[in-house]
Structure formats: structure tokens, C-alpha cells
Design a protein around this motif. Structure first.
Motif, PDB file in Angstrom:
ATOM      1  N   GLU A  56      36.804  51.778  38.813  1.00 25.06           N
ATOM      2  CA  GLU A  56      36.412  50.804  39.834  1.00 25.06           C
ATOM      3  C   GLU A  56      35.682  51.493  40.988  1.00 25.06           C
ATOM      4  OE1 GLU A  56      38.412  47.167  42.445  1.00 25.06           O
ATOM      5  OE2 GLU A  56      39.698  48.661  41.489  1.00 25.06           O
ATOM      6  N   LYS A  57      36.098  52.699  41.311  1.00 24.42           N
ATOM      7  CA  LYS A  57      35.433  53.457  42.381  1.00 24.42           C
ATOM      8  C   LYS A  57      34.012  53.836  41.978  1.00 24.42           C
ATOM      9  CE  LYS A  57      35.876  57.682  45.155  1.00 24.42           C
ATOM     10  NZ  LYS A  57      36.705  58.898  45.407  1.00 24.42           N
ATOM     11  N   THR A  79      39.929  46.818  34.746  1.00 22.80           N
ATOM     12  CA  THR A  79      41.178  46.931  33.980  1.00 22.80           C
ATOM     13  C   THR A  79      40.964  46.518  32.536  1.00 22.80           C
ATOM     14  OG1 THR A  79      42.478  46.457  35.970  1.00 22.80           O
ATOM     15  CG2 THR A  79      43.587  46.184  33.847  1.00 22.80           C
ATOM     16  N   ARG A  80      40.256  45.410  32.316  1.00 27.31           N
ATOM     17  CA  ARG A  80      40.022  44.953  30.939  1.00 27.31           C
ATOM     18  C   ARG A  80      39.223  45.981  30.151  1.00 27.31           C
ATOM     19  NH1 ARG A  80      36.434  42.467  27.685  1.00 27.31           N
ATOM     20  NH2 ARG A  80      34.792  42.143  29.256  1.00 27.31           N
ATOM     21  N   LEU A  81      38.178  46.527  30.749  1.00 26.07           N
ATOM     22  CA  LEU A  81      37.360  47.517  30.048  1.00 26.07           C
ATOM     23  C   LEU A  81      38.145  48.785  29.751  1.00 26.07           C
ATOM     24  CD1 LEU A  81      33.920  47.175  31.872  1.00 26.07           C
ATOM     25  CD2 LEU A  81      34.661  46.132  29.719  1.00 26.07           C
ATOM     26  N   MET A  82      39.001  49.201  30.680  1.00 27.25           N
ATOM     27  CA  MET A  82      39.812  50.388  30.439  1.00 27.25           C
ATOM     28  C   MET A  82      40.824  50.120  29.333  1.00 27.25           C
ATOM     29  SD  MET A  82      40.378  53.556  31.052  1.00 27.25           S
ATOM     30  CE  MET A  82      39.196  53.700  32.396  1.00 27.25           C
ATOM     31  N   ALA A 120      33.789  34.593  30.760  1.00 21.13           N
ATOM     32  CA  ALA A 120      34.977  35.454  30.863  1.00 21.13           C
ATOM     33  C   ALA A 120      34.621  36.922  31.069  1.00 21.13           C
ATOM     34  CB  ALA A 120      35.854  35.299  29.624  1.00 21.13           C
ATOM     35  N   ASP A 121      33.550  37.185  31.830  1.00 25.33           N
ATOM     36  CA  ASP A 121      33.116  38.553  32.141  1.00 25.33           C
ATOM     37  C   ASP A 121      32.749  39.365  30.895  1.00 25.33           C
ATOM     38  OD1 ASP A 121      32.796  38.905  34.828  1.00 25.33           O
ATOM     39  OD2 ASP A 121      34.876  39.469  35.225  1.00 25.33           O
ATOM     40  N   PRO A 178      39.803  43.306  38.033  1.00 29.20           N
ATOM     41  CA  PRO A 178      40.117  42.661  36.746  1.00 29.20           C
ATOM     42  C   PRO A 178      39.231  43.132  35.602  1.00 29.20           C
ATOM     43  CG  PRO A 178      40.149  41.056  38.513  1.00 29.20           C
ATOM     44  CD  PRO A 178      39.591  42.312  39.105  1.00 29.20           C
ATOM     45  N   LEU A 179      37.923  43.225  35.822  1.00 25.40           N
ATOM     46  CA  LEU A 179      37.034  43.670  34.754  1.00 25.40           C
ATOM     47  C   LEU A 179      37.217  45.153  34.472  1.00 25.40           C
ATOM     48  CD1 LEU A 179      34.868  43.187  32.693  1.00 25.40           C
ATOM     49  CD2 LEU A 179      33.129  43.388  34.508  1.00 25.40           C
TER      50      LEU A 179
END
Length: 506
Positions: free
Chosen positions: A408-409, A420-423, A449-450, A417-418
Motif C-alpha cells: 500500500e505504501k 490486501t486482496r492482491l496480497m 469489484a476492483d 482493501p485492494l
């Protein structure tokens, strides 16, 4: 005759991809063929648990439970992005198994498998928070124990990706039509189901890991006389809106001797399953029945404060387990352990067929398969997968949150949220397709839904996705969030992208 490949693996489920990965890492040349999508059948229809199988203790399958328990932390370490610990609450039902028997079973469960990282079992008060949330008030005592979760379909794909990185030739939508011995090799006819074209290849050994089709596949392999029988057992699940806010899972005992899980699923849902029903129907049309839906609703409603009705069900899925037929009277009692049948061909090329197995023990199964095939294949090293991370899983099990924060950084436009989902789906490999992206525009078209174009293209280019279903129900689980219209638009994009790539290749 020199063979095109050392090993040809038939079946792109968890066993087939695990075997291909291990064999390629030992230096063998490997071809894997799958007639549909990777994890397109049983391997994407599990309860998605890495577990020892608590109920198997009642059937005295101590070796199976021990083997599975030992694998929990091995798989967690190998893939900390798609696997993580869960705590399960087992309510004591006064009319079923006595409390002392549950305590004994959980004591064995804690100590059979060399548990190191997962917390031990404890007795809990179900009339106190957070345990009381979601349960009927009549349950006051229970036990909390540990197991692990895994995204089953992604586990398959990551094994396939690692196998491919080690030289494995992976062909989806490719059917093995026939195989016959010719001297010291197998001569195998393959059909590309997309083009209809046939191709003949040769291999020094075959592995039949066709799952529910294992027996059918044997009929197409000439000269093999295998007396093993397969017992097809269907397991079905339902998905309903989330029934409790805490992150614990429930394991419910039922009067028929079975158990049913209720597990937090994809943030906003609860997954409930599974059934055990002998199956004799069309393997291409496996569906939940009305009776199974009623059974799961009734079983969960006996425990949950808010009953589950048929109209609450937002999605279902079913899979057929190819169990070894050990003669058990009931489907629930049939062994879940795997059986490996080797036909050495009286000095000719070998074929090994895989019966049964659990997603938890796939890695050990692969090792045992290659032990049996060792005399027939030119391996350059021995077992190696116990300490090898799967793609994207090259970080420690306690570093997931830190990995999300760093992603995210580095890509602040994603949002938590995105990120986290990608990770969760791709681990450290998310950075590979995000590349030099600096804004949402760099992600391309959003399908809902991204889910963006940049991710869809990665799934098609690197993970063998060929349809919206491949992407939405196996690679990402976003099928629960996209509308029918959005899914149709995604399918149109996928078809166009494939046509564009095919034209460019021509």
C-alpha cells in the motif's frame, strides 16, 4: 526410442500439479495435460481447509491424521499469502458425543502432528463473547482448536506456475485420448479441445492423476490391468450472507455422525459444508441437490441463532472425490487416504494411477509417487519441496500484514482493501503486474469489484485463465461480487484478448 518427455502427467488438479512440480524440480522433463481448466473440478470444490481431519480419528485413521497434521505448517510456510491459521469452535452437544470423548480426540489432534506454530486446544464458555455470537443460547460449553485455511484453486495454480518455471510444459484444454506402450515409451494421443487438432507425444512414464476420471482414463491406457476400484463421493457446499462477525469458525456435530463446518468466507459470507453422497451421475454435470441444500440448512440451523433458509443461499458448489473403494458401507466412512497403483509393464514403461487423497496431503502424495517412479526416471536430486515457497510466498508466516502495508505504501492509489486482496491472491508477485503503475488509470479497465484489466491480463498470460469463470470462480472468487452483466462483459474482453493474442502469434 528416445521419449519427448520423461514424465507425462494426466490431470491438472492438486495432485497432478504437485507431482509435476516435484518431478520438474528433480530434473525430469515433464508434460502436464488437463482437459479443462486447472483446478476445474474437485480441487476447487473443497472446504478449503488444511487440516488433519478430526472426525477421521473415529475411524482409527491415525496414520492419515498424523500425516495431514504434519503438513499443515509445511504448507502454511510455503504459501503464507493463500494459507493462514483458523480457530475452530466445537460446541458440546449434550445429545451427541460426550465431552470427555471430544477432549480425548482433541488431545490426540494436538499431539499427533508435531504442532509448533499453531496454538493448542482450549475449553471455552460459549455464553461469553466472542464465542456466543451467532450460536443458540442452549450451547454453553465448547472447545477451540487450530487448523488452517487455504485457497484451494490458487494452490493448484501456484504449483503449476512453479512447475512451469522449472521447465514443465503445461497444456490446459487438452485431452489425453489414448496411450499405448511402444517399446520403452508411451505413445500418447492428445487432442487440443480448442482447435480440435490431435498430436502424438511420447513419454517414459505416465501418471494418471485424473481425479474422478481416473478409472475412465485407465480404460484408455492399453495394456494396463488394474484391479483397483474408485468410489465417487460428492461433497456440496452452500454460501450464505455472513452469520457472525468474529473470525472463528464453527464445526457442528450432527446426529448422523457427520460434521458440518461454518466458516467466514470472502469477507461478507459464510461457507457451510460439506455433504457425503455416493455419486453415479455425469462427471461433467456435478450439482448440489435439493436434498443436500436442505441437509446443510438444517444441520447449521440446529446450532446457529439465526436459522438458514433456502432463500438465504447465494451460491453453491459441488465436487466429486475419487476415493479408493475400501468397501466401507457409508460414504462418510470411506477412507480419505490415497492409494497409488503402479503398473510396471513387465519391464516396459510404467504408469502410476492415483486414487483418493486430500488437498492437505498433496505434497506428500507427490513425494510418494516419485519414490515409486524413481527406478523409471532420471532424477538428479531427491525430495526438495518441504522447504520451498510457492510463487509469491517468499516471506515469513507472521509478515503478511507488513507485506500489505508495504504494498500500500509503494502503490498508495490501491487503498488497503485492494492491496490486501492482491496480497492474498498473489503475494509478492503482485508487484510484477503492478509494475510501474502510479495511478488507477494504469490499472486499465475496471470490470467491477476492483478487478482491473492489468490483473485479468496477468491471469491469462501467466495463469492459464481462458474464460470469465476461470477468473471469477477459481483465480479470484470475485464471482460472488460481479453482476451477471459485468461477468458477461469480462467474458467478451477475455475472448477478444485471446483472439488478439492468437492472431499476433499467427
Amino acid at each position: 526410442m528416445a521419449a519427448d518427455y520423461d514424465l507425462l502427467v494426466i490431470g491438472g488438479g492438486i495432485n497432478g500439479t504437485g507431482i509435476a512440480r516435484d518431478a520438474a524440480g528433480r530434473g525430469a522433463s515433464v508434460l502436464l495435460v488437463e482437459m479443462g481448466d486447472l483446478a476445474g473440478a474437485t480441487s476447487s470444490a473443497s472446504t478449503k481447509l488444511i487440516h488433519g481431519g478430526l472426525r477421521y480419528l473415529e475411524y482409527y485413521e491415525f496414520d492419515l491424521v498424523r500425516k495431514a497434521l504434519k503438513e499443515r505448517e509445511v504448507l502454511w510456510r510455503a504459501a503464507p499469502h493463500i494459507a493462514w491459521p483458523l480457530r475452530f469452535i466445537l460446541p458440546h452437544h449434550k445429545d451427541l458425543r460426550p465431552a470427555w470423548l471430544l477432549r480425548l480426540g482433541l488431545f490426540l489432534y494436538d499431539h499427533l502432528g508435531g504442532r509448533k506454530l499453531l496454538p493448542a486446544t482450549k475449553t471455552v464458555r460459549l455464553d461469553e463473547a466472542p464465542y456466543s455470537q451467532g450460536l443458540k443460547k442452549l450451547f454453553s460449553k465448547g472447545f477451540e482448536y487450530s487448523d488452517c485455511w487455504v485457497d484451494d484453486a490458487r494452490l493448484v495454480v501456484l504449483n503449476a506456475r512453479d512447475a512451469a518455471s522449472r521447465g514443465t510444459d503445461i497444456r490446459t484444454r487438452t485431452k489425453c485420448v489414448s496411450a499405448r506402450r511402444e517399446g520403452n515409451v508411451w505413445k500418447v494421443v492428445l487432442t487440443d479441445l480448442a482447435s480440435g487438432e490431435d498430436k502424438t507425444v511420447t513419454a517414459s512414464a505416465l501418471v494418471n492423476a485424473a481425479g474422478p476420471w481416473v478409472a475412465e482414463m485407465l480404460h484408455g491406457i492399453s495394456g494396463v490391468h488394474n484391479g483397483a476400484d474408485v468410489r465417487l463421493v460428492k461433497g456440496s457446499h452452500i454460501i450464505v450472507p455472513r452469520r457472525f462477525e468474529h473470525d472463528r469458525c464453527f464445526i457442528f456435530q450432527n446426529g448422523d455422525g457427520r460434521i458440518v463446518f461454518a466458516i467466514p468466507y470472502e469477507g461478507d459470507f459464510t461457507l457451510i459444508g460439506t455433504t457425503d453422497v455416493d455419486y453415479t451421475g455425469d462427471l461433467a454435470q456435478v450439482r448440489i441437490t435439493e436434498d443436500e441444500i436442505d441437509y446443510l440448512c438444517r444441520a447449521a440451523s440446529e446450532y446457529l441463532e439465526k436459522p438458514i433458509a433456502r432463500e438465504d443461499v447465494v451460491h453453491t458448489y459441488s465436487g466429486v472425490r475419487p476415493l479408493y473403494d475400501d468397501g466401507a458401507k457409508d460414504a462418510k466412512a470411506a477412507t480419505r487416504d490415497y492409494v497409488l497403483e503402479l503398473d510396471g509393464g513387465d519391464g516396459g514403461p510404467a504408469v502410476l494411477s492415483v486414487f483418493g487423497g486430500k488437498i492437505t496431503t498433496y505434497r506428500k502424495l507427490a513425494e510418494h509417487v516419485l519414490d515409486k517412479l524413481g527406478p523409471f526416471l532420471p532424477f538428479k536430486r531427491g525430495p526438495w519441496t518441504a522447504d520451498a515457497p510457492l510463487p509469491g510466498g517468499d516471506f515469513k508466516v507472521d509478515e503478511f500484514d507488513a507485506q500489505v502495508a508495504q504494498l500500500e505504501k509503494d502503490f498508495p492509489f490501491l487503498g488497503k482493501p485492494l492491496a490486501t486482496r492482491l496480497m492474498r491472491l498473489y503475494g509478492t508477485e503482485a508487484r510484477k503486474f503492478l509494475g510501474e503503475s502510479i495511478s488507477p488509470a494504469d490499472l486499465g479497465r475496471c470490470f467491477g469489484a476492483d478487478l482491473h484489466e492489468i490483473e485479468v491480463k496477468w491471469l491469462m498470460d501467466r495463469e492459464w485463465a481462458r474464460s470469465a469463470d476461470d477468473i471469477l470462480w477459481r483465480r479470484t472468487k470475485l464471482g460472488l461480487r460481479l453482476s451477471r452483466e459485468e461477468a458477461a462483459e469480462l467474458d467478451t474482453f477475455v475472448s477478444g484478448y485471446l483472439a488478439e493474442k492468437t492472431g499476433a502469434a499467427a
